[in-house]
Design a protein around this motif. Structure first.
Motif, short mmCIF file in Angstrom:
data_model
loop_
_atom_site.label_atom_id
_atom_site.label_comp_id
_atom_site.label_asym_id
_atom_site.label_seq_id
_atom_site.Cartn_x
_atom_site.Cartn_y
_atom_site.Cartn_z
N ASP A 167 -8.06 -26.11 -50.66
CA ASP A 167 -9.07 -25.14 -51.05
C ASP A 167 -8.59 -23.73 -50.75
O ASP A 167 -7.94 -23.49 -49.72
N ALA A 168 -8.91 -22.79 -51.63
CA ALA A 168 -8.61 -21.38 -51.38
C ALA A 168 -9.64 -20.84 -50.40
O ALA A 168 -10.83 -21.13 -50.52
N LEU A 169 -9.19 -20.06 -49.44
CA LEU A 169 -10.10 -19.46 -48.47
C LEU A 169 -10.17 -17.96 -48.75
O LEU A 169 -9.15 -17.29 -48.86
N VAL A 170 -11.40 -17.47 -48.87
CA VAL A 170 -11.64 -16.08 -49.20
C VAL A 170 -12.53 -15.46 -48.13
O VAL A 170 -13.57 -16.01 -47.78
N ALA A 171 -12.09 -14.31 -47.61
CA ALA A 171 -12.92 -13.55 -46.68
C ALA A 171 -13.88 -12.70 -47.50
O ALA A 171 -13.49 -12.11 -48.50
N VAL A 172 -15.12 -12.66 -47.06
CA VAL A 172 -16.17 -11.91 -47.76
C VAL A 172 -16.85 -10.99 -46.75
O VAL A 172 -17.40 -11.46 -45.76
N ALA A 173 -16.80 -9.68 -47.02
CA ALA A 173 -17.50 -8.71 -46.18
C ALA A 173 -18.81 -8.33 -46.84
O ALA A 173 -18.86 -8.13 -48.06
N CYS A 174 -19.86 -8.25 -46.05
CA CYS A 174 -21.20 -7.94 -46.56
C CYS A 174 -21.64 -6.55 -46.10
O CYS A 174 -21.18 -6.06 -45.06
N SER A 175 -22.54 -5.96 -46.86
CA SER A 175 -23.00 -4.60 -46.57
C SER A 175 -23.71 -4.49 -45.23
O SER A 175 -23.73 -3.41 -44.64
N ASN A 176 -24.25 -5.59 -44.72
CA ASN A 176 -24.93 -5.55 -43.43
C ASN A 176 -23.96 -5.71 -42.26
O ASN A 176 -24.39 -5.79 -41.12
N GLY A 177 -22.66 -5.76 -42.54
CA GLY A 177 -21.65 -5.85 -41.48
C GLY A 177 -21.11 -7.25 -41.25
O GLY A 177 -20.12 -7.42 -40.55
N GLY A 178 -21.72 -8.26 -41.82
CA GLY A 178 -21.23 -9.63 -41.65
C GLY A 178 -19.93 -9.86 -42.41
O GLY A 178 -19.72 -9.30 -43.48
N GLU A 179 -19.07 -10.67 -41.83
CA GLU A 179 -17.83 -11.07 -42.48
C GLU A 179 -17.73 -12.58 -42.38
O GLU A 179 -17.86 -13.15 -41.29
N HIS A 180 -17.50 -13.23 -43.51
CA HIS A 180 -17.56 -14.68 -43.59
C HIS A 180 -16.36 -15.24 -44.37
O HIS A 180 -15.75 -14.51 -45.14
N VAL A 181 -16.11 -16.53 -44.18
CA VAL A 181 -15.08 -17.22 -44.93
C VAL A 181 -15.75 -18.22 -45.85
O VAL A 181 -16.56 -19.05 -45.42
N SER A 223 -14.90 -21.05 -49.01
CA SER A 223 -13.82 -21.79 -49.67
C SER A 223 -14.14 -21.98 -51.14
O SER A 223 -15.30 -22.13 -51.52
N ILE A 224 -13.08 -21.95 -51.94
CA ILE A 224 -13.20 -22.24 -53.36
C ILE A 224 -12.43 -23.54 -53.59
O ILE A 224 -11.22 -23.59 -53.42
N ARG A 225 -13.18 -24.59 -53.90
CA ARG A 225 -12.55 -25.89 -54.10
C ARG A 225 -11.83 -25.93 -55.45
O ARG A 225 -12.01 -25.06 -56.29
N LYS A 226 -11.06 -26.96 -55.64
CA LYS A 226 -10.29 -27.10 -56.88
C LYS A 226 -11.17 -27.22 -58.11
O LYS A 226 -10.76 -26.85 -59.20
N ASP A 227 -12.42 -27.68 -57.92
CA ASP A 227 -13.36 -27.74 -59.05
C ASP A 227 -14.15 -26.44 -59.19
O ASP A 227 -15.12 -26.37 -59.93
N ASN A 228 -13.70 -25.39 -58.46
CA ASN A 228 -14.29 -24.05 -58.47
C ASN A 228 -15.65 -23.97 -57.78
O ASN A 228 -16.31 -22.94 -57.87
#
Length: 111
Positions: free
Chosen positions: A64-78, A80-85
């Motif tokens: 799975d692809a791992l993507v970091a996502v930053a949010c406007s409220n300050g949260g940062e999360h990981v 995953s994008i699986r092979k089936d999207n």
């Protein structure tokens, strides 16, 4: 996927993964991708009012692809994008860094 060799299937899966990551980068699709990230993060009980940036951080042991996502409220999360999207919430960036020593975002590259 009858009629495809194992290598063809692997190539197709990688192609889908590249497409999914391109969706994050392409302006036409970025809003939809951001909304999907916001939904997955919120569904997991975390707050994400709006996505402010994303960063591909690697591939999980399952492919799975791992993507970091930053949010406007300050949260940062990981996420995953699986092979089936399909998307799924993995962990917070703080937890990933403390457990695996992997940083989601380079602190000098903030937008």
């Amino acid at each position: 996927m009858r009629g495809f060799s194992r290598s063809d299937k692997g190539l197709l899966a990688r192609g889908l993964l590249v497409f999914a990551l391109a969706m994050v980068a392409a302006p036409t699709y970025s809003q939809l991708a951001y909304q999907a990230f916001e939904y997955v993060i919120s569904k997991h009980g975390q707050r994400c009012d709006a996505v402010t940036r994303t960063q591909a951080i690697g591939t999980g042991s399952n492919g799975d692809a791992l993507v970091a996502v930053a949010c406007s409220n300050g949260g940062e999360h990981v996420v995953s994008i699986r092979k089936d999207n399909a998307l799924s919430y993995m962990t917070s960036c703080a937890s990933l860094e403390s457990r695996a020593g992997i940083r989601c975002f380079d602190s000098s590259a903030k937008e």
